[in-house]
Write a protein that holds these residues in place. Structure first.
Motif, PDB file in Angstrom:
ATOM      1  N   TYR A  23      52.089  34.608  41.662  1.00 16.79           N
ATOM      2  CA  TYR A  23      52.278  33.174  41.440  1.00 16.79           C
ATOM      3  C   TYR A  23      51.655  32.410  42.613  1.00 16.79           C
ATOM      4  N   PHE A  70      42.675  32.009  46.919  1.00 18.60           N
ATOM      5  CA  PHE A  70      42.968  32.981  45.865  1.00 18.60           C
ATOM      6  C   PHE A  70      42.398  34.340  46.267  1.00 18.60           C
ATOM      7  N   LYS A 109      42.074  38.550  46.924  1.00 23.12           N
ATOM      8  CA  LYS A 109      42.257  39.743  46.114  1.00 23.12           C
ATOM      9  C   LYS A 109      43.097  40.750  46.894  1.00 23.12           C
ATOM     10  N   SER A 140      43.060  46.624  46.110  1.00 25.28           N
ATOM     11  CA  SER A 140      42.228  47.278  45.096  1.00 25.28           C
ATOM     12  C   SER A 140      41.194  46.305  44.548  1.00 25.28           C
ATOM     13  N   GLY A 141      41.004  45.188  45.217  1.00 27.93           N
ATOM     14  CA  GLY A 141      40.010  44.229  44.759  1.00 27.93           C
ATOM     15  C   GLY A 141      40.448  43.470  43.522  1.00 27.93           C
ATOM     16  N   ARG A 142      41.739  43.449  43.240  1.00 32.94           N
ATOM     17  CA  ARG A 142      42.221  42.741  42.057  1.00 32.94           C
ATOM     18  C   ARG A 142      42.739  41.364  42.421  1.00 32.94           C
ATOM     19  N   ASP A 143      42.512  40.423  41.527  1.00 35.73           N
ATOM     20  CA  ASP A 143      43.202  39.152  41.585  1.00 35.73           C
ATOM     21  C   ASP A 143      44.405  39.315  40.664  1.00 35.73           C
ATOM     22  N   MET A 148      46.832  37.396  40.103  1.00 29.60           N
ATOM     23  CA  MET A 148      47.254  36.184  39.416  1.00 29.60           C
ATOM     24  C   MET A 148      46.598  36.072  38.041  1.00 29.60           C
ATOM     25  N   ASN A 149      45.255  36.212  38.004  1.00 30.02           N
ATOM     26  CA  ASN A 149      44.613  36.058  36.693  1.00 30.02           C
ATOM     27  C   ASN A 149      44.123  37.390  36.141  1.00 30.02           C
ATOM     28  N   ASP A 150      44.550  38.471  36.785  1.00 30.82           N
ATOM     29  CA  ASP A 150      44.260  39.804  36.285  1.00 30.82           C
ATOM     30  C   ASP A 150      42.757  40.056  36.123  1.00 30.82           C
ATOM     31  N   ALA A 151      42.028  39.884  37.198  1.00 33.33           N
ATOM     32  CA  ALA A 151      40.609  40.233  37.229  1.00 33.33           C
ATOM     33  C   ALA A 151      40.444  41.386  38.219  1.00 33.33           C
ATOM     34  N   PRO A 152      39.513  42.291  38.026  1.00 31.91           N
ATOM     35  CA  PRO A 152      38.586  42.383  36.897  1.00 31.91           C
ATOM     36  C   PRO A 152      39.306  42.834  35.620  1.00 31.91           C
ATOM     37  N   SER A 153      38.574  42.766  34.496  1.00 28.93           N
ATOM     38  CA  SER A 153      39.175  43.161  33.218  1.00 28.93           C
ATOM     39  C   SER A 153      38.090  43.738  32.314  1.00 28.93           C
ATOM     40  N   ARG A 154      38.526  44.284  31.189  1.00 33.42           N
ATOM     41  CA  ARG A 154      37.558  44.812  30.221  1.00 33.42           C
ATOM     42  C   ARG A 154      36.752  43.678  29.621  1.00 33.42           C
TER      43      ARG A 154
END
Lengths: 588, 588
Positions: free
Chosen positions: B127, B552, B554, B557-560, B562-568
């Motif tokens: 959040y 914002f 990461k 693991s290099g993830r955001d 909050m908005n769940d990036a990266p993604s498929r």
């Protein structure tokens, strides 16, 4: 030490000083026993002098060997010139060189480094680092620098905070195509490069940042047209607790500030505002060039009902009045007809009415209309003797667009589109939704977060196409330089928008879930806009293409021809990304 | 209109004015017949008051229903407070509310929006938009904004031009791993995201831009450590016709400007310069924390040759003197021994010598050394009664690094590393090359364009490892905040460097060809540096992690999150890019 002064700095007041300059050999002239060298750097040009009669012969010989674009450091005494050069700020002086050394030699450059170069577009792009040496190109980038400095200074004073938003974000299939970045640490998953920081700036409003801006790179994987780049720069802004009027006033202020600081132009009047409806009605464009009038005059009601079938079957008949063009020859008129019949414009034909100097009217459709008929058209258009009416007819929206193109063409032919004349306005009250025939659904004209005008909300169910948005574009000289909207801050209204746009709840949640969730925790009313920096600089610099204000642009295939990107990568790297290349299409 | 003032603006001088404020409900308190609401926006907090005795009952009832983080607009009269709050700039006044409306409600936030939140790291990252509402977090971003504004203002005054370099560039396998971007229009080919604009800024020098800077995002696909982000921001700078001294003076000026403007700290003295060799010798680090002394004292010559085999077999024996630590308990000393024996530090053991208050010396190796021996060590270290010598031994470079860690630990234990105390210096004279045991070749310590010191060039063939570079780092409090070098501008020397680095001519041409070609057309002498903006802001803000100064960030693991990036991404999109996903590793 490489220099005591730059090549643009020395004046009469420096005479007799011993100085050292460094720079590039712009040109060298041998006249009698004298050698003159123009030494160039970013700041200007200074003349170096070698005199075979008084100077060391070896020094002069060495000087005579200097080629174009050699880099040298020269030391000598500043002297008043015998014949001054009024064209150069340093034209009152020259340097009598006592010693110099070659810092680097240069091969003969593939084109001349002059304001008007002999190099074609392709070779100048391949050797962009040499092209950038030219004053004409460098000045555009200096202007760009100043524009960002002045923009930041203006917004900072108004308490806007520049916040960097991420470059590697979540991909959203809606809208234009994303560039994607495979993630090695998250195999099979991809980041997207942002098409704009839209959602992040709205989140910053939810975060209470109140006033945000960012001068930021954005990316769009589109088939490139003449004036598109895969990466471009926006001045991106957002404000909380504002209505449309607040946003317009704030950024009108920015435009005025930039015109004043960069062009010395005082825009004292408030910017005119034109509804989207009027822009289409009078200019056939949502980005009207208002440097000149020649507004459309609708003739539908008075031109129908005679023998002329073309007009009788037309939904719309519209005219523009080209002042002083009654003298246009048959050939010129045919050329205009050809112009409007080009497939990009798509008119079926063009009708003209000339008002001769004696007030009589001549038209291409004289056999269908009486002189009184034509007189009523001319009167409505306010035509004077010597003017020419050009009339198109057909489907309303298509005809207005075609008439808009014709109007621009006539503006150009009449010299009414001077690059040094700036006409700015706001186009407001855009439709919220656009109907797409192909997919039989509405699309958001701006984007799905744009707020409808409160008074139009009741129409959302009954006449969605008639709902106006709190959206606005700033238009200068027929170019949309910026646009934005008041956003929806109410999650219920947002859900309704998604429904109208044909999103299932799941799809809306998957794509915009994090924004919709954020809105549950107290989103303030907010709105903003984004300016296209590249376009703004081009316009201020009077350029024909945005490429000329970008240091290292890409060509229409998205290639950087200077360093040959994109390129193949190692198989190992593909392996690490869990990717394989499919068989590639055969190159034609 | 949403507001006449912000929530941080009203003072006693506004008493009796009728005002409108908008903001978030920070907290609400009911006391007897009164309801107090703290209304918050970015600018501050203002107290709203509702009085059941005098006000409309419905209004008070509505006010009592307001939850935390509701967004409201309130209108009322400014009144002097009965009991003033000295903690708040608006603490002299309050608003007697006459009307208000709820602009948006809020669910109960998942953690408290207070300076000290009850939310853990993970939930605050998920959040993040709520976390950013907290003063503590927002202040870091305000500082970041100010730092970029001040940096630009300083550099602009010195004629630096900010030039945007491309984000989609050519991939170069040398160095860290690139993030790559598949090109749809050029199937099978990839752009890379820049690890730095290094080559472009050098090209701009070839172009005669003279002074360039850019505050710019850079990207590195590394396995993330605690304080690394896949995207980070640099203040990237380059200058022409300069020697190392010019660069150091210019950016020392920038550092002083930032300390003055952002922290109110006057750095009047020139920054100390320390050779890389001394930094390693006295601090065991190329980024010494010079907030405190405790420099290494080498004892190799006097501590060898007795019965103590550990020392006798050591290449290096070094001590630090911890003032006033003779009183350290056995337990504390054991903890220090454990500390240096941790695998990341890798010492085999630690020897201590205490100087008791009466001047007698006690050590962990008393049986091998006479009091006179120990006395000679203590004397060399300048130890006073009450001090403690800590001694490590072994391989020179490893031991110095370990002793460096121990020194930092002791600095922390002794409270010598105050975040509000800033100690800056330049570390200079870095080695040009670093030998890599594994690949049995030299690597460029900085990068392949770094110029050797002219006086060391003769050593390039005979002792390449001894050649010093014209390279420099700015270090503040043990953090490398920036670094750079004078570049090679001579293509012959550059070719020689590539040879030494084991590049074939083809490989050098393939990777750096466009730069080497550019150098043929008159490259000026040039050099520059880049500051890590994230690190600089963290340091100024006293943060433990750069994450806290990024809006914002990461995760590791290099993830955001909050908005769940990266993604498929859609199969269609992969298809368009001529890519297929290989079978993915099974997730553990």
């Amino acid at each position: 030490m490489y220099r005591t002064h730059t090549c643009g700095e020395l004046r009469s007041s420096n005479v007799d000083q011993n100085v050292t300059l460094s720079g590039w050999v712009q040109r060298s002239r041998k006249m009698g026993g004298m050698t003159f060298i123009d030494l160039r750097d970013r700041y200007g040009i200074t003349q170096l002098v070698f005199n075979q009669e008084t100077d060391d012969a070896a020094l002069c010989e060495k000087a005579n060997k200097l080629g174009r674009e050699f880099v040298i450091r020269a030391t000598g005494e500043v002297k008043e010139r015998f014949s001054k050069n009024k064209e150069l700020p340093t034209g009152d002086i020259e340097i009598i060189v006592s010693s110099f050394d070659v810092l680097n030699s240069s091969e003969v450059p593939p084109f001349t480094i002059e304001d008007e170069s002999d190099g074609g577009d392709d070779i100048r792009m391949k050797y962009r680092y040499l092209d950038l040496r030219r004053n004409a190109v460098r000045k555009n980038l200096e202007l760009r620098h100043k524009m960002t400095i002045e923009t930041r200074s203006f917004l900072d004073k108004l308490d806007f905070l520049e916040v960097e938003t991420p470059m590697m974000i979540k991909s959203t299939p809606e809208g234009a195509r994303d560039f994607v970045v495979p993630s090695r640490m998250n195999p099979g998953e991809f980041y997207a490069l942002p098409q704009s920081p839209q959602m992040f700036k709205q989140l910053l409003m939810v975060s209470g940042f109140d006033r945000y801006f960012q001068i930021v790179k954005c990316f769009r994987d589109e088939d490139l047209r003449a004036d598109r780049q895969p990466e471009f720069t926006q001045i991106d802004c957002e404000m909380s607790f504002v209505e449309q009027e607040d946003v317009l006033n704030t950024f009108e202020g920015l435009a005025k500030h930039l015109f004043k600081q960069l062009k010395g132009i005082d825009m004292k009047e408030p910017l005119p505002r034109m509804s989207w409806h009027d822009a289409m009605k009078y200019y056939g464009s949502d980005k009207p060039d208002t440097r000149f009038g020649m507004r459309f005059v609708e003739l539908t009601d008075i031109a129908k009902g005679k023998e002329f079938a073309v007009f009788n079957s037309a939904e719309y008949i519209g005219a523009i009045c080209a002042e002083g063009c009654a003298s246009y020859t048959r050939k010129q008129l045919d050329a205009l007809t050809d112009f409007v019949k080009r497939p990009q414009i798509g008119a079926k034909g063009m009708v003209y009415v000339r008002m001769e100097q004696d007030g009589t009217l001549k038209s291409s459709i004289d056999k269908f209309y009486t002189p009184e008929d034509l007189k009523s058209w001319a009167d409505r258009c306010g035509a004077k003797p010597g003017d020419l009416l050009l009339i198109l007819s057909g489907d309303t929206s298509k005809t207005q667009k075609a008439l808009g193109e014709l109007r621009l063409e006539m503006g150009s032919q009449l010299g009414l589109r001077d690059k040094n004349n700036f006409s700015c306005l706001w186009v407001v009250d855009f439709p919220l939704l656009e109907w797409d025939e192909e997919s039989q659904r509405f699309f958001a004209m701006h984007h799905p977060f744009t707020a409808p005008k409160p008074e139009d909300i009741p129409l959302l169910d009954s006449h969605p196409g008639a709902v106006r948005a709190n959206a606005y574009d700033m238009v200068i000289n027929g170019v949309e330089v910026g646009g934005g909207s008041i956003r929806i801050h109410d999650s219920e209204l947002q859900n309704r928008m998604f429904q109208i746009l044909g999103f299932t709840e799941e799809k809306a949640q998957a794509q915009f879930g994090f924004l919709m969730n954020a809105f549950k925790y107290g989103a303030p009313p907010h709105g903003g806009l984004a300016f296209g920096l590249d376009r703004l600089v081009s316009l201020f610099a009077g350029l024909d293409s945005i490429r000329d204000c970008i240091a290292f642009p890409k060509n229409n295939s998205g290639r950087d021809v200077m360093n040959d990107a994109p390129s193949r990568i190692d198989d190992e790297q593909l392996e690490e990304l869990f990717l394989t290349l499919k068989p590639l299409p055969v190159k034609k």
